[in-house]
Write a protein that holds these residues in place. Structure first.
Motif, mmCIF file in Angstrom:
data_model
loop_
_atom_site.group_PDB
_atom_site.id
_atom_site.type_symbol
_atom_site.label_atom_id
_atom_site.label_comp_id
_atom_site.label_asym_id
_atom_site.label_seq_id
_atom_site.Cartn_x
_atom_site.Cartn_y
_atom_site.Cartn_z
ATOM 1 N N ALA A 21 0.828 -1.217 0.000
ATOM 2 C CA ALA A 21 0.000 0.000 0.000
ATOM 3 C C ALA A 21 0.857 1.259 0.000
ATOM 4 C CB ALA A 21 -0.947 -0.012 1.196
ATOM 5 N N PHE A 54 -6.839 3.231 1.743
ATOM 6 C CA PHE A 54 -7.935 3.005 0.805
ATOM 7 C C PHE A 54 -8.981 2.104 1.457
ATOM 8 C CE2 PHE A 54 -4.839 -0.335 0.001
ATOM 9 C CZ PHE A 54 -5.600 -1.492 -0.129
ATOM 10 N N VAL A 97 -13.963 1.038 -4.847
ATOM 11 C CA VAL A 97 -12.752 1.412 -4.125
ATOM 12 C C VAL A 97 -12.824 2.911 -3.861
ATOM 13 C CG1 VAL A 97 -10.241 1.627 -4.204
ATOM 14 C CG2 VAL A 97 -11.344 -0.421 -5.118
ATOM 15 N N TYR A 149 -6.564 -3.166 -6.243
ATOM 16 C CA TYR A 149 -6.667 -2.852 -4.817
ATOM 17 C C TYR A 149 -7.016 -4.085 -3.985
ATOM 18 C CZ TYR A 149 -6.011 2.142 -5.355
ATOM 19 O OH TYR A 149 -5.464 3.377 -5.591
#
Length: 273
Positions: free
Chosen positions: A206, A211, A225, A245
């Motif tokens: 990350a 997120f 997301v 993600y």
């Protein structure tokens, strides 16, 4: 936004242009574009007509999406705090309210869904350049958002927290100790999973920052997301973006300490205070 994303997915799958879709519901290409971006209200009849035009014949799915269209016209509880919340964050709260699976990575602060009231107030006032009359309303919204996790067992949260977020001294020793103790209590909730990424891990998946991934299994809709910035946010719904993600979240869950270790880690942090 969720409904618009679904309509776009079915339209593109059939190779139908926005112009043709607009003509089907006696509208325009611009109207279809605004619908797909979630920038205009939905008429249930338009949604039903478009789904059938796109070749969707699953009656249960059509019924679900038409009901979602009806729900979009109902004001959400957060709208009573409208002046305290920017429009882009009101959009997120609506998306979060509909989600039943929430996975997030937080690098800087304890996530809003896990904050104590006094910690939330310290974060909000610490980020304000001057007196902010909306502070108490913003705190109230955070507390209200948390109520779903306490009242609805079907809503599940999986939070991966960077050690930085847990050790950042917000509001003083007392506030931090009570916040960490609250996280220990949340470890006992069957619908909440907490993991910690220790400093010792170094660089990880990350690198771009915090997120959130919102999932809607009850509606069979695409994931969203969510990325937040100081003056706005981004909501990503393309399959390639979601996959990127999701893979990052999976990699984070592997390098983070196992959930069974979280309680002990937090207790050690309280002792360090």
């Amino acid at each position: 936004m969720l409904l618009g994303s679904e309509l776009r997915k079915y339209r593109e799958a059939k190779g139908i242009s926005r112009s043709d879709a607009g003509h089907e519901i006696r509208g325009s290409e611009s109207k279809i574009s605004r619908m797909e971006l979630g920038r205009v209200g939905f008429k249930p009849r338009d949604v039903e007509d478009l789904l059938k035009f796109y070749g969707v014949d699953d009656e249960e799915l059509i019924t679900t999406l038409v009901q979602l269209a009806k729900d979009t016209n109902k004001p959400g509880w957060w709208q009573q705090y409208g002046e305290a919340l920017p429009d882009w964050f009101q959009v997120y709260v609506g998306l979060e309210e509909a989600a039943t699976r929430i996975r997030l990575y937080e690098a800087q602060f304890i996530p809003g869904l896990l904050q104590t009231e006094e910690y939330a107030r310290a974060v909000i006032t610490g980020g304000s350049p001057g007196p902010d009359p909306s502070v108490e309303d913003r705190v109230a919204v955070r507390m209200r958002r948390q109520s779903r996790l306490e009242e609805e067992a079907g809503v599940k949260l999986w939070a991966i927290l960077d050690e930085t977020a847990l050790r950042r001294p917000v509001g003083g020793v007392g506030i931090m100790a009570r916040q960490l103790q609250r996280l220990i209590e949340l470890c006992d909730y069957p619908n909440i999973t907490l993991q910690v990424i220790p400093f010792s891990i170094g660089a990880h998946a990350a690198e771009a920052g915090s997120f959130t991934i919102l999932r809607y299994p009850d509606f069979d809709l695409s994931d969203i997301v969510y990325l937040e910035q100081l003056t706005g946010s981004l909501c990503l719904d393309k399959r390639s973006e979601i996959d990127t993600y999701t893979m990052a979240m999976e990699r984070l869950s592997v390098v983070a300490e196992p959930p069974v270790e979280t309680r002990g880690i937090l207790k050690n942090m309280i002792d360090d205070l």
